[in-house]
Design a protein around this motif. Structure first.
Motif, PDB file in Angstrom:
ATOM      1  N   TYR A 259      40.513  26.898 -86.248  1.00  0.00           N
ATOM      2  CA  TYR A 259      39.421  26.424 -85.300  1.00  0.00           C
ATOM      3  C   TYR A 259      38.299  27.394 -85.368  1.00  0.00           C
ATOM      4  O   TYR A 259      38.457  28.666 -85.501  1.00  0.00           O
ATOM      5  CB  TYR A 259      39.896  26.651 -83.926  1.00  0.00           C
ATOM      6  N   TYR A 260      36.959  26.641 -85.754  1.00  0.00           N
ATOM      7  CA  TYR A 260      35.900  27.630 -85.674  1.00  0.00           C
ATOM      8  C   TYR A 260      34.929  26.683 -84.596  1.00  0.00           C
ATOM      9  O   TYR A 260      34.718  25.335 -84.865  1.00  0.00           O
ATOM     10  CB  TYR A 260      35.278  27.469 -87.141  1.00  0.00           C
ATOM     11  N   LEU A 261      33.859  27.540 -84.019  1.00  0.00           N
ATOM     12  CA  LEU A 261      32.785  26.943 -83.352  1.00  0.00           C
ATOM     13  C   LEU A 261      31.794  27.680 -83.900  1.00  0.00           C
ATOM     14  O   LEU A 261      31.532  28.934 -83.803  1.00  0.00           O
ATOM     15  CB  LEU A 261      32.586  27.342 -81.966  1.00  0.00           C
ATOM     16  N   VAL A 262      30.524  27.124 -84.260  1.00  0.00           N
ATOM     17  CA  VAL A 262      29.398  27.620 -85.076  1.00  0.00           C
ATOM     18  C   VAL A 262      28.237  26.911 -83.885  1.00  0.00           C
ATOM     19  O   VAL A 262      28.041  25.736 -83.921  1.00  0.00           O
ATOM     20  CB  VAL A 262      29.164  27.291 -86.409  1.00  0.00           C
ATOM     21  N   TYR A 263      27.438  27.832 -83.445  1.00  0.00           N
ATOM     22  CA  TYR A 263      26.264  27.465 -82.632  1.00  0.00           C
ATOM     23  C   TYR A 263      25.084  27.783 -83.303  1.00  0.00           C
ATOM     24  O   TYR A 263      24.637  28.845 -83.683  1.00  0.00           O
ATOM     25  CB  TYR A 263      26.201  28.382 -81.278  1.00  0.00           C
ATOM     26  N   CYS A 264      24.004  26.650 -83.385  1.00  0.00           N
ATOM     27  CA  CYS A 264      22.782  27.046 -84.127  1.00  0.00           C
ATOM     28  C   CYS A 264      21.736  26.840 -83.159  1.00  0.00           C
ATOM     29  O   CYS A 264      21.426  25.664 -82.593  1.00  0.00           O
ATOM     30  CB  CYS A 264      22.744  25.766 -84.980  1.00  0.00           C
ATOM     31  N   ALA A 265      21.220  27.946 -82.621  1.00  0.00           N
ATOM     32  CA  ALA A 265      20.227  28.074 -81.575  1.00  0.00           C
ATOM     33  C   ALA A 265      18.828  27.529 -82.192  1.00  0.00           C
ATOM     34  O   ALA A 265      18.103  27.134 -81.432  1.00  0.00           O
ATOM     35  CB  ALA A 265      19.902  29.246 -81.332  1.00  0.00           C
ATOM     36  N   SER A 266      18.716  27.610 -83.448  1.00  0.00           N
ATOM     37  CA  SER A 266      17.500  27.101 -84.153  1.00  0.00           C
ATOM     38  C   SER A 266      17.868  26.032 -85.175  1.00  0.00           C
ATOM     39  O   SER A 266      19.197  25.531 -85.523  1.00  0.00           O
ATOM     40  CB  SER A 266      16.623  28.294 -84.714  1.00  0.00           C
ATOM     41  N   MET A 267      16.872  25.821 -86.149  1.00  0.00           N
ATOM     42  CA  MET A 267      17.282  24.947 -87.219  1.00  0.00           C
ATOM     43  C   MET A 267      17.813  25.500 -88.470  1.00  0.00           C
ATOM     44  O   MET A 267      17.910  24.852 -89.562  1.00  0.00           O
ATOM     45  CB  MET A 267      16.199  23.812 -87.647  1.00  0.00           C
ATOM     46  N   LYS A 268      18.090  26.812 -88.385  1.00  0.00           N
ATOM     47  CA  LYS A 268      18.458  27.620 -89.538  1.00  0.00           C
ATOM     48  C   LYS A 268      19.850  27.386 -89.816  1.00  0.00           C
ATOM     49  O   LYS A 268      20.517  27.534 -89.278  1.00  0.00           O
ATOM     50  CB  LYS A 268      17.826  29.093 -89.106  1.00  0.00           C
ATOM     51  N   PRO A 269      20.069  27.155 -91.031  1.00  0.00           N
ATOM     52  CA  PRO A 269      21.378  26.908 -91.486  1.00  0.00           C
ATOM     53  C   PRO A 269      22.306  28.264 -91.335  1.00  0.00           C
ATOM     54  O   PRO A 269      21.745  29.381 -91.558  1.00  0.00           O
ATOM     55  CB  PRO A 269      21.266  26.685 -93.028  1.00  0.00           C
TER      56      PRO A 269
END
Length: 815
Positions: A446-456
């Motif tokens: 399981y992984y969660l990845v949060y993108c606070a900006s549009m940066k990959p």
């Protein structure tokens, strides 16, 4: 034993269990109480001591008792184990000494999981092993409000997602908190002042009812024992009175299983010194806080959670008597660092509040509050909520409770439910860093990845099986199938800021979602730009071209007539109905040879500028910003400047003459279009004549400076700074020598820096010159540049390289 006999025993146990529970004196982690009659003459709170020894087999607990007025003395006990406990009283008064007896403890009732405790270093759980994921809120003075408002607060909490609430035992005297409570912890003297040697049992009974109300709602009561917002004298008691008060809290309240101890709110503002704010009170020193912690550690029989809340500087949470780090901080990226530093559960009890009041700590947008819950959670930390919307009667949730007006609570609930459906929080590990990568995962599962900006953001997916990818929108509270990712390094490209990706491996034999690939040729250029699109695999297509246009074809061409950063998405459904999503960014650039911004000129300025506060025009069109309140600035409007969004390269250049280099905290602003403390550009000057550029982040910790001494008080200096996120050394600084007046001069390269924060975010703030924009003005306007700004220009491009002007072009700007 035969299987028939085993079944009979199980059935018998099930039949007898209710009767055994009914025969018990108290349930496990319940509250047993015994009242004794004793002396009532003199000051019984000071002169009479009472405690009891509780024993079960080889375990013994010493439980303090307390005086409840009118000759009544009370022992309260929260048993941590079922079975029979014996007890004996110990007192310095004969009529209270030597009483004894026994109690039978039955199993806990439904919903009774015991007190919260630390688990596996960084995590929390209930005493029975049930996971506890803290989602807290703050209502500092809710128990000091009229009864009807308290009942409304409880009603609101019953429907809210919060399972912990921070509040003060003493009332609060502060902005929006000027009312006088009905009850106080201490009795009054004939002259109306408080007698800190005599407690008022009526107040404490009221406090106990509120703690019990919270317990019945399944909410932890995080009791703030001291605070500096005081007009009654509670913050300035003597050491003896402080210690007696703390021990009385333990004796009366520790038997509630939902109690936490918070020694103080903003403990460091209770230390009397020259820097103490005018409206804060306190006489505490660091040794006092250490002593209070030791008393709690040694005398609370049940070892409840113990923390302390800060304002300017953290307490040393590594101390053995601290169970968790209670933080006031907006540094959400620091969560993984705080875990390493303190090796304890990290709770952002205050990360500012959702609201609209002018104070900087109380005007987060709902989106920002939701973002902070996600960032803290994915850092392996816990986060607390607060709300400060203006109210005609000053009924702000953060202090007085009542009803919630904001939009974050429902989204916090959604996050809480999402995490309840994930692997247990204590099995998930933060895999990001303190520089803006937010990843929480269990390798291979399981992984969660949060993108606070549009940066990959790249994540390493371990194992052999491919992964299902879902796109999570925390604001819209939606989960969208996004496609398939192979094991290995996967780069998540967010379609917009503030989204998350979830990765879970496919089960053996489970059909794969389409792995969508998108081609755009060309993907960047100048307007008008004709782009040919193609997607695979074949299936039902739904294209969103980012400019309001759409298509359902597999391949086609489209013309972008206006400059912009376009987010193109296509959803592909296969024959079985499974869907996958692919996307690409198309960058359509403007003429990079024309400035986006011109100000400080006699004519030809763009966009339109408005001078605010003390700012005025000089004879040559320059902007003059005098030193001193009420300060000034130049504003390019109340909305972000579209042409500054998503720049991959830019140049800022102009003439500066600081009258003085005295600065406000963090430096004086020259160009500012951050959205509060993120997303945008911040160019500042520092006290030693350096300049600093930050992109999409607060500049205080940024290492991207010019050489010192480049700006000199009373002298004109031409500067230029270029930024190109596609270059190996993205930043270059250029300066003239300090001059008596602007004019023809030599411009030389000062230094190059490796600072790279990626493209300017889309979610920028309005543009201001010489000071903060409106997203930060409540934090103080003394960050103003103090002097004159002339011929300031900003060039920029959505493409790498084109907006970073050459030295030859920069020299032409200086003439």
């Amino acid at each position: 034993m035969t299987s028939i006999n085993l079944v009979l025993l199980v059935c018998l146990a099930m039949i007898l269990a209710p009767s055994l529970a009914a025969a018990a004196d108290v349930e496990r982690w319940g509250q047993w109480q015994r009242v004794f009659q004793g002396p009532s003459d003199g000051n019984c709170w000071k002169d009479v001591s009472l405690k009891a020894r509780f024993t079960q087999q080889d375990r013994t607990l010493i439980v303090p008792g307390f005086y409840d007025g009118d000759g009544k003395y009370v022992i309260r006990f929260m048993p941590s184990a079922e079975g029979v406990w014996t007890w004996t009283t110990i007192s310095n008064r004969r009529e209270l000494d030597g009483h004894s007896g026994s109690i039978t403890v039955g199993p806990p009732s439904r919903g009774n999981h015991g007190p919260v405790e630390v688990f596996r270093t960084f995590y929390l759980r209930y005493a029975d092993g049930t996971p506890y994921h803290q989602f807290g809120t703050t209502c500092y003075a809710w128990i000091h409000q009229p009864q009807a408002l308290q009942q409304q607060t409880l009603k609101t909490l019953a429907a809210a997602p919060f399972n912990k609430i921070r509040f003060c035992i003493f009332p609060k005297s502060y902005a929006y908190n000027r009312n006088e409570p009905e009850l106080f912890a201490f009795r009054r003297k004939p002259d109306g002042s408080f007698d800190f040697d005599q407690f008022d049992p009526a107040f404490w009974a009221h406090l106990e009812r509120r703690i019990a109300d919270l317990r019945d709602l399944g909410i932890e009561a995080d009791l703030i024992l001291w605070h500096p917002y005081d007009r009654w004298g509670f913050s300035e008691m003597s050491d003896e009175q402080d210690d007696r008060y703390l021990r009385y809290c333990i004796a009366r309240l520790a038997s509630f299983r939902n109690v936490w101890w918070s020694l103080a709110n903003e403990y460091d503002l209770m230390i009397r010194d020259a820097n103490q704010p005018r409206d804060h009170r306190g006489n505490k020193q660091m040794a006092d806080w250490d002593r209070f912690f030791r008393i709690l550690q040694e005398e609370d029989p049940y070892n409840h959670m113990r923390g302390i809340h800060n304002c300017r500087g953290f307490y040393d949470h590594t101390r053995p008597w601290v169970t968790h780090a209670s933080l006031q901080s907006s540094d959400m990226a620091g969560g993984v660092r705080y875990r390493r530093q303190y090796q304890k559960p990290i709770i952002y009890d205050e990360c500012r509040y959702e609201g609209d009041i002018p104070q900087g700590w109380g005007n987060l947008s709902a989106r920002e509050m939701v973002q902070r819950f996600w960032l803290g959670t994915l850092s392996g930390c816990y986060v607390g909520h607060g709300e400060t919307y203006k109210h005609p009667d000053d009924i702000l949730w953060w202090s007085k409770g009542g009803v919630l007006h904001g939009q974050s609570p429902q989204r916090i609930r959604w996050l809480k439910e999402l995490m309840a459906g994930a692997p247990p929080f204590h099995e998930l590990t933060p895999m990001g860093d303190d520089r803006g990568r937010y990843i929480l995962g269990m390798p291979g599962r399981y992984y969660l990845v949060y993108c606070a900006s549009m940066k990959p953001v790249s994540v390493e997916l371990t194992g052999e099986r491919p992964y299902k990818v879902d796109l999570i929108d925390p604001w819209e509270m939606t989960i969208e199938p996004w496609g398939t990712a192979p094991a290995g390094t996967y780069t998540a490209v967010p379609p917009r800021a503030d989204v998350a990706f979830r990765f879970e491996p496919y089960a053996p034999g489970e059909a794969l979602r389409p792995a969508v690939k998108v081609q755009a040729e060309p993907a960047e250029g100048t307007a008008p730009l004709t782009v040919r699109f193609q997607a695979s695999p074949a299936g039902r297509m739904q294209w969103d071209l980012g400019d309001g246009s759409s298509s359902d074809r597999e391949q086609f061409t489209h013309i972008y007539s206006k400059p912009g950063a376009y987010q193109v998405r296509v959803k592909v459904a296969d024959a079985a109905g499974a869907t996958g999503v692919g996307g690409v960014h198309v960058l359509v650039d403007r003429d990079a040879g024309k400035p986006i911004v011109r100000m400080g000129f006699r004519e030809g300025e763009t966009p339109s500028w408005k001078l605010e506060g003390t700012a005025r025009r000089g004879d040559d069109g320059s902007i003059v910003l005098p030193d001193g309140q009420p300060w000034g600035w130049a504003s390019a409007g109340d909305k972000p400047l579209e042409e500054l969004r998503a720049l991959r390269s830019f140049t800022i250049a102009g003439w500066l003459k600081p009258d003085k280099l005295e600065i406000g905290p963090g430096g004086n602003r020259i160009v500012f279009c951050l959205n509060r403390d993120h997303s945008g550009i911040d160019l500042v000057c520092l006290a030693d004549g350096r300049m600093r550029l930050s992109v999409n982040e607060w500049p205080d910790k940024v290492n991207n400076d010019s050489s010192p001494g480049r700006l000199v008080a009373g002298k004109w200096t031409f500067f230029a700074v270029t930024y190109d996120c596609g270059a190996q050394q993205p930043v270059a600084w250029y300066f003239s020598e300090p001059l008596a007046a602007p004019g023809t001069t030599e411009i030389k390269l000062d230094r190059r820096n490796a600072y790279n924060a990626g493209p300017v975010s889309i979610d920028i703030g309005p543009l201001a010159v010489g000071n903060f924009n409106q997203t930060m003005r409540s934090f103080g306007m003394d960050r103003q540049f103090r002097g004159e700004i002339r011929a300031l220009q900003i060039y920029g491009s959505l493409l790498a390289g084109r907006g970073a002007l050459s030295l030859e072009m920069i020299r032409s700007l200086a003439q």
